[in-house]
Design an enzyme around this catalytic site. Structure first.
Site, PDB file in Angstrom:
ATOM      1  N   HIS A   1       0.867  -1.186   0.000  1.00 21.08           N
ATOM      2  CA  HIS A   1       0.000   0.000   0.000  1.00 21.08           C
ATOM      3  C   HIS A   1       0.910   1.245   0.000  1.00 21.08           C
ATOM      4  O   HIS A   1       2.016   1.195   0.531  1.00 21.08           O
ATOM      5  CB  HIS A   1      -0.842  -0.044   1.276  1.00 21.08           C
ATOM      6  CG  HIS A   1      -1.903   0.997   1.392  1.00 21.08           C
ATOM      7  ND1 HIS A   1      -1.635   2.292   1.762  1.00 21.08           N
ATOM      8  CD2 HIS A   1      -3.247   0.933   1.221  1.00 21.08           C
ATOM      9  CE1 HIS A   1      -2.761   2.980   1.804  1.00 21.08           C
ATOM     10  NE2 HIS A   1      -3.761   2.178   1.478  1.00 21.08           N
TER      11      HIS A   1
ATOM     12  N   CYS B   1      -4.725   2.430  -3.692  1.00 19.69           N
ATOM     13  CA  CYS B   1      -3.484   2.944  -3.089  1.00 19.69           C
ATOM     14  C   CYS B   1      -2.310   2.020  -3.348  1.00 19.69           C
ATOM     15  O   CYS B   1      -1.412   1.860  -2.507  1.00 19.69           O
ATOM     16  CB  CYS B   1      -3.639   3.181  -1.585  1.00 19.69           C
ATOM     17  SG  CYS B   1      -4.812   4.468  -1.194  1.00 19.69           S
TER      18      CYS B   1
ATOM     19  N   ASP C   1       2.969  -4.930   8.048  1.00 14.72           N
ATOM     20  CA  ASP C   1       1.740  -4.162   7.854  1.00 14.72           C
ATOM     21  C   ASP C   1       0.580  -5.153   7.943  1.00 14.72           C
ATOM     22  O   ASP C   1       0.332  -5.913   7.009  1.00 14.72           O
ATOM     23  CB  ASP C   1       1.789  -3.462   6.487  1.00 14.72           C
ATOM     24  CG  ASP C   1       0.484  -2.726   6.171  1.00 14.72           C
ATOM     25  OD1 ASP C   1      -0.496  -2.893   6.921  1.00 14.72           O
ATOM     26  OD2 ASP C   1       0.457  -1.997   5.158  1.00 14.72           O
TER      27      ASP C   1
ATOM     28  N   GLN D   1      -4.586  -5.491   6.898  1.00 14.55           N
ATOM     29  CA  GLN D   1      -5.595  -6.380   6.291  1.00 14.55           C
ATOM     30  C   GLN D   1      -5.493  -7.799   6.837  1.00 14.55           C
ATOM     31  O   GLN D   1      -6.020  -8.736   6.228  1.00 14.55           O
ATOM     32  CB  GLN D   1      -5.435  -6.407   4.760  1.00 14.55           C
ATOM     33  CG  GLN D   1      -5.581  -5.067   4.086  1.00 14.55           C
ATOM     34  CD  GLN D   1      -7.018  -4.533   4.112  1.00 14.55           C
ATOM     35  OE1 GLN D   1      -7.962  -5.237   4.463  1.00 14.55           O
ATOM     36  NE2 GLN D   1      -7.172  -3.266   3.763  1.00 14.55           N
TER      37      GLN D   1
ATOM     38  N   LYS E   1     -10.553  -0.528  10.070  1.00 19.61           N
ATOM     39  CA  LYS E   1     -10.650  -1.723   9.227  1.00 19.61           C
ATOM     40  C   LYS E   1     -10.978  -2.961  10.049  1.00 19.61           C
ATOM     41  O   LYS E   1     -11.166  -4.042   9.507  1.00 19.61           O
ATOM     42  CB  LYS E   1      -9.333  -1.948   8.476  1.00 19.61           C
ATOM     43  CG  LYS E   1      -9.063  -0.852   7.441  1.00 19.61           C
ATOM     44  CD  LYS E   1      -7.737  -1.095   6.755  1.00 19.61           C
ATOM     45  CE  LYS E   1      -7.265   0.119   6.003  1.00 19.61           C
ATOM     46  NZ  LYS E   1      -8.009   0.384   4.774  1.00 19.61           N
TER      47      LYS E   1
HETATM   48  N1  PMP Z   1      -1.728  -0.813   4.550  1.00 19.25           N
HETATM   49  C1  PMP Z   1      -2.714  -1.584   4.078  1.00 19.25           C
HETATM   50  C2  PMP Z   1      -2.413  -3.008   3.692  1.00 19.25           C
HETATM   51  C3  PMP Z   1      -3.997  -1.054   3.950  1.00 19.25           C
HETATM   52  O1  PMP Z   1      -4.980  -1.812   3.476  1.00 19.25           O
HETATM   53  C4  PMP Z   1      -4.240   0.285   4.324  1.00 19.25           C
HETATM   54  C5  PMP Z   1      -5.618   0.914   4.184  1.00 19.25           C
HETATM   55  N2  PMP Z   1      -6.221   0.691   2.934  1.00 19.25           N
HETATM   56  C6  PMP Z   1      -3.182   1.028   4.837  1.00 19.25           C
HETATM   57  C7  PMP Z   1      -1.952   0.454   4.932  1.00 19.25           C
HETATM   58  C8  PMP Z   1      -3.367   2.468   5.288  1.00 19.25           C
HETATM   59  O2  PMP Z   1      -4.249   2.484   6.367  1.00 19.25           O
HETATM   60  P1  PMP Z   1      -4.818   3.853   6.926  1.00 19.25           P
HETATM   61  O3  PMP Z   1      -5.311   4.627   5.742  1.00 19.25           O
HETATM   62  O4  PMP Z   1      -5.933   3.425   7.822  1.00 19.25           O
HETATM   63  O5  PMP Z   1      -3.717   4.526   7.666  1.00 19.25           O
END
Ligand code: PMP
Length: 407
Positions: free
Chosen positions: A124, A365, A201, A204, A227
């Site tokens: 991401h 993203c 990270d 998910q 999430k």
């Molecule tokens: N890493 C992953 C794997 C994500 O799915 C996301 C959110 N889509 C993020 C980072 C960023 O998370 P946040 O926008 O809640 O900071």
């Protein structure tokens, strides 16, 4: 069929009762943000109705109660991740802020020009851009583990990529765009053996399967509350206490200091050192409630159920004319990404919306991953514990209608 542990969960989410364009809501955008159970909503309401006060500095009863609830929430996250101590949990705004904190406070002071940070091609932007900014500041280089056409990590060059110049490994556990579950444990072990600190990270991952930081052997792990059935604007950083102890503050302000004079300041022990200013108190308490909710249903049961649901969805979607599922359909958690002939993913999403079905379209993203796959965007259906086989049937039927329009 829906197992006993999950049989009643839909009733816990009030928003699932609402209609969208006159149709029952089928919410399949869970990787972007999940809905909230009544328990989380009630916990936040109760906090504001009964305990609201600033924490840590007050001697009066409300402040003591609010402080207790905030610190109790920290303990809940620690137990949820099997951290060795509550002080290994830092409350942040979410995954993004957690990564930035580690980049700034842990990795930056360790870098020399020419050093390397290793990530993967399925990260991401939150696990790419903070490292790019860090490389700009320090003269370090960003290295990338490639992915196969099936969107699994391509580990054929991993032994060369992880080398004596590597100062940090930061990897996603589960891909938000494709749903790939990475077999991270051996990679973390190899990094550890070479003295390379690691970040996972888990934005998910933690809502879909049991996650144990000690068992995984990562040094840092990051997650977002919104999430995992909790509020927005709150998340957590897990860091091994030994490493947190040696880290400089991320932001300066109240509550993170021991003493301040105009000549200089001294800082509190972790985790307070990393929580400058008044924190997102009700967010932390709400996240604690979300973690209680998840643990109450049970991560094993959630994992088993969602795996079956995804298998069913892969089978149903494969019947839709022209629909191409991206990536390896095995070894997948949470999300299914697809394209459909020449139809633009935004148009697919718009047509599905008229049927009450909420999915996401775009680059998720993950622009570098989309470039690698040669697509500008995908449509993504992402699942959670309250989705049902009927949701999948509605999605498949709506996609069949969509395919008639575009094909
Ligand atoms: N890493 C992953 C794997 C994500 O799915 C996301 C959110 N889509 C993020 C980072 C960023 O998370 P946040 O926008 O809640 O900071």
């Amino acid at each position: 069929s829906i197992p006993e542990a999950l049989a009643h969960v839909r009733a816990d989410f009030p928003i699932l009762q609402r209609q969208v364009h006159g149709k029952p809501l089928v919410y399949l955008d869970n990787a972007a943000s999940t809905q909230k159970p009544q328990h989380v909503i009630d916990t936040i309401n109760r906090y504001y109705a009964n305990e609201n006060s600033n924490i840590h500095r007050g001697v009066h009863l409300l402040s003591t109660e609010a402080t207790g609830a905030y610190e109790e929430a920290r303990g809940k996250i620690a137990r949820f991740l099997n951290a060795a101590d509550d002080s290994e949990i830092v409350f942040t705004r979410g995954t993004t802020e957690s990564v930035n904190l580690v980049a700034h406070s842990f990795v930056e002071p360790r870098l020399q020009p020419g050093d390397e940070i290793l990530i993967s091609a399925m990260e991401h932007h939150a696990n790419i851009v903070p490292w790019q900014l860090l490389c700009e500041r320090t003269g370090a280089k960003l290295k990338v583990i490639p992915v196969t056409d099936d969107v699994d990590l391509d580990l054929s060059t991993f032994d060369e990529l992880l080398n004596e110049r590597t100062k940090f490994l930061s990897l996603t556990y589960v891909s938000n765009a494709i749903g790939t579950v990475n077999d991270v444990k051996p990679l973390l072990a190899q990094a550890k053996a070479q003295g390379v600190p690691t970040l996972l990270d888990a934005a998910q991952a933690v809502q879909h399967m049991p996650v144990d930081v000690q068992e995984l052997g990562c040094d840092f792990l990051v997650l977002s509350g919104h999430k995992i059935y909790g509020p927005t604007g709150i998340g957590a950083l897990y860091g091994r206490r030994e490493l947190l102890d040696g880290m400089r503050p991320y932001q300066g302000g109240g509550d993170m200091i021991s003493h301040v004079t105009f000549e200089g300041s001294t800082f509190k022990e972790p985790p307070s050192r990393f929580e400058a200013g008044t924190p997102h108190i009700e967010g932390a308490i709400g996240l604690g409630a979300a973690v209680d909710y998840l643990s109450g249903v049970g991560l094993e049961a959630i994992h088993d159920y969602e795996s079956q649901l995804i298998d069913y969805a892969v089978a149903k979607l494969s019947e839709v004319d022209g629909l191409r599922i991206i990536g390896n359909p095995r070894n997948r958690s949470g999300a299914i990404s697809f394209t459909m002939g020449e139809a633009h993913p935004h148009d697919i999403g718009t047509v599905l919306d008229t049927e009450g079905v909420a999915i996401r379209s775009g680059h998720h993203c993950c622009e570098p991953l989309m470039q690698r796959l040669g697509v500008p965007a995908t449509a993504r259906a992402s699942f959670s514990l309250y989705n049902t086989p009927e949701d999948v049937d509605t999605l498949a039927a709506a996609l069949k209608k969509t395919s008639l329009l575009f094909m």
